[in-house]
Design a protein around this motif. Sequence first.
Motif, PDB file in Angstrom:
ATOM      1  N   SER B  35      -9.407   0.502  -1.473  1.00 31.77           N
ATOM      2  CA  SER B  35      -8.213   1.018  -0.791  1.00 31.77           C
ATOM      3  C   SER B  35      -8.564   2.067   0.244  1.00 31.77           C
ATOM      4  N   LEU B  37      -6.638   5.079   1.740  1.00 35.04           N
ATOM      5  CA  LEU B  37      -5.440   5.842   1.410  1.00 35.04           C
ATOM      6  C   LEU B  37      -5.360   7.063   2.313  1.00 35.04           C
ATOM      7  N   LYS B  44      -6.241   4.824   9.010  1.00 39.88           N
ATOM      8  CA  LYS B  44      -6.552   3.749   8.064  1.00 39.88           C
ATOM      9  C   LYS B  44      -6.193   2.373   8.622  1.00 39.88           C
ATOM     10  N   GLU B 161      -0.441  -2.197   4.160  1.00 40.94           N
ATOM     11  CA  GLU B 161       0.784  -1.705   3.519  1.00 40.94           C
ATOM     12  C   GLU B 161       1.680  -2.864   3.102  1.00 40.94           C
ATOM     13  N   THR B 193      -2.857   1.788   2.383  1.00 42.95           N
ATOM     14  CA  THR B 193      -1.580   2.299   1.886  1.00 42.95           C
ATOM     15  C   THR B 193      -1.496   3.818   2.051  1.00 42.95           C
ATOM     16  N   HIS B 194      -0.273   4.317   2.081  1.00 42.41           N
ATOM     17  CA  HIS B 194      -0.092   5.763   2.040  1.00 42.41           C
ATOM     18  C   HIS B 194       0.413   6.170   0.661  1.00 42.41           C
ATOM     19  N   ASP B 195       0.556   5.157  -0.220  1.00 40.46           N
ATOM     20  CA  ASP B 195       1.120   5.394  -1.544  1.00 40.46           C
ATOM     21  C   ASP B 195      -0.024   5.532  -2.552  1.00 40.46           C
ATOM     22  N   GLN B 196      -0.211   6.755  -3.043  1.00 41.12           N
ATOM     23  CA  GLN B 196      -1.328   6.999  -3.957  1.00 41.12           C
ATOM     24  C   GLN B 196      -1.178   6.203  -5.250  1.00 41.12           C
ATOM     25  N   ALA B 199      -2.558   2.746  -4.662  1.00 38.27           N
ATOM     26  CA  ALA B 199      -4.013   2.775  -4.510  1.00 38.27           C
ATOM     27  C   ALA B 199      -4.686   3.024  -5.850  1.00 38.27           C
ATOM     28  N   SER B 203      -7.130  -0.049  -7.291  1.00 42.28           N
ATOM     29  CA  SER B 203      -8.430  -0.054  -6.630  1.00 42.28           C
ATOM     30  C   SER B 203      -9.602   0.184  -7.554  1.00 42.28           C
ATOM     31  N   ILE B 206     -11.542   4.098  -3.825  1.00 43.48           N
ATOM     32  CA  ILE B 206     -10.574   4.524  -2.817  1.00 43.48           C
ATOM     33  C   ILE B 206     -11.289   5.396  -1.791  1.00 43.48           C
ATOM     34  N   VAL B 208     -10.172   8.174   0.724  1.00 42.40           N
ATOM     35  CA  VAL B 208      -9.046   8.990   1.158  1.00 42.40           C
ATOM     36  C   VAL B 208      -9.330   9.442   2.578  1.00 42.40           C
TER      37      VAL B 208
END
Lengths: 300, 387
Positions: B35, B37, B44, B161, B193-196, B199, B203, B206, B208
Amino acid sequence: MTRSGRWAEWGVSLPSFVWLTVFFVVPTLIVLSIAFHAPSSDGGFASGFTMETWKAVVRTPYKEIVWRTIWISAVTTAVCILLSLPCAYSIARMNTRWRAIVAGLIMLPFWTSFIVRVFAWRTLLNPEGFLQHVLIALGLADASVSLNYNSGAILVVSVYSFLPFAIMPIYTAAEKFDFSLMEAARDLGARSFFAFRKIFLPGVKRGVVSAILMVFIPAIGSYVIPDLVGGRDSELIGNKIYQRTFPDRNLPHASALAAVMGFSVLLPLAWVAWMIKRQDAREAKRLAEATARKLSGGAA
Amino acid sequence: MADEFLVFDHVTKRFGALTAVDDVSFSIKKGEFFSLLGPSGCGKTTLLRMVGGFERPDSGRIYLDGKDITDAPPNMRRVHTVFQNYALFPTMTIWDNIAFSLRLAKKPKAEIEESVDAILEMIRMSDHAWKYPSQLSGGQKQRVAIARALVDRPQVLLLDEPLAALDLKLRQHMLLELDTIHDQVGITFVYVTHDQGEAMSLSDRIAVMNLGKVEQLDTAAKIYEAPRSSFVAAFIGDTNFLVGEIVSTEGDYCTIKVEGLGAVSAYNDRKLDVGRKVHLSVRPEKIRVTLNPPPPEKGAGINIFTAEVTDVIYQGVYTKYWLKSGGRSMSALKPHSRFLLDQESITWKDRVYLWWHPDDGYMVENFSPMDVSLIQDPPAPKESSTP
């Protein structure tokens, strides 16, 4: 829909319905009916029914003129569509500011009178004109070639005149087109041109259909362009209608020609409508067949 | 080789004055669920689009399975994308949408039919094969988009996303489904994704990202428990930052003098020396809040402070307490249960004890004061006594 809703719908569409009937359907029928009268010496028409005009129309060798009108219109339409597609595509891909600027530039010629613009072309195409000099200088033509007063000149000026009418509807459709579909197609292995043909073109199909109509219909009835840049051997049906109405003062004959022209516009229109309907029907049929296949496959 | 399947080698991408991706280097393993993130604008999606072939890096190279794909056009890479808006072809049926890549590859008809039918079976959409995309629900479109991208077995599947447009329940369901699909096909997934939550639950690893750079690349647990920077600590979950100076060290632990709070004991994994200024991240759920002091058998060696409750926010799964201790605000989370140590309910203005184990704090390596703004601020103090 409720009964009152249906009445409301009728009420709303009634004015435009009346308008079209009074100012479009009735006059068309009047023009058609004049073709069944004999001409009168004052340039009008006499009372009493006659088929003489139609017999005269059939006897006169119009075949060549009708054929020329149709092919020049068809080629004009084809060229306009081919030029408009990449044009509309690239405008739709521009940012909002550039889009407004380019759309404005496309509409800019309309600030000048149509007749003036066609006259300008006549000057450009003149044997002493700019284009002829350029072509001679480049060695592509000599002084004996005439750019003006032939079918080629009509074609060039028609494409020039009608191009904006083709770009605008395709651009309107392209503006609503989801360009991520092109990326998806490329992503799945399609080359750019394949994506353009298989994804973009079906996506703007309705825009292309209206562009065809927007160009073909005025091209069929074109009068000013062949009159100004056409020659004796490149008359179109529009010129003939004018000749029959004014110099010949034969209104019934002109009306008959107008009716012929009207039908030659209506026929492709009907053909387009039928094609769209048939395609929808084919899709529905395919859906039904596939469902049936699925059902029988599930039972087996 | 398998560990360096998709490699980013000093990749930089600028858009005008903005550097979207800033000298990024890392590699993704074969078959991994990876992921990217970060908040919107962190680079990203640009990174993903460079793998897809829709953007060219200004410098740096991208390698896939040992081959340099940096300049290859999208149709020349065996990489497919699941777009955020699905991008299903509206004029084609579901079946034709899925068959698109196979037909382009000029696969034999029988093979195309077999592959498409099999993947339709897998996503449980066989009954919808002859519908058009407009006739499907969001979740169904999503499944078709995934099937279309997977049917010719690409080397990497890129997901941009993909769940952003779905509602919460459907999103949770699709998360499980994605996980299952990944297990079934064994293809490398790169998920943006921006959604932790998404992720972390999917995953293997990840990355970040923030401001065009990779802040930390690790497993979900490592990223959450041992955030390297204040950005990671604050962006993933919630935290309290305690700023102080190391005053003494004892083995693996050290004592930090935190202004306004006092001496705080913490795990010193990087063996920092006395006198170092440090930033300790303590996550709210690691802090216990009780009316009575912790029992002596638990109390040895842990951090205990007294505080006043300044706000109580009921959040269903737990309650969030805002506490003031020695002039500084901290937040703590507490689940509700009769079986927990502290049965009395704690409310506003109560005097409480807050305590946590030294292992539950983590000293971040890089601290930027800007990141503190990512954490929720304590609510403004109430003037009247209305509850």
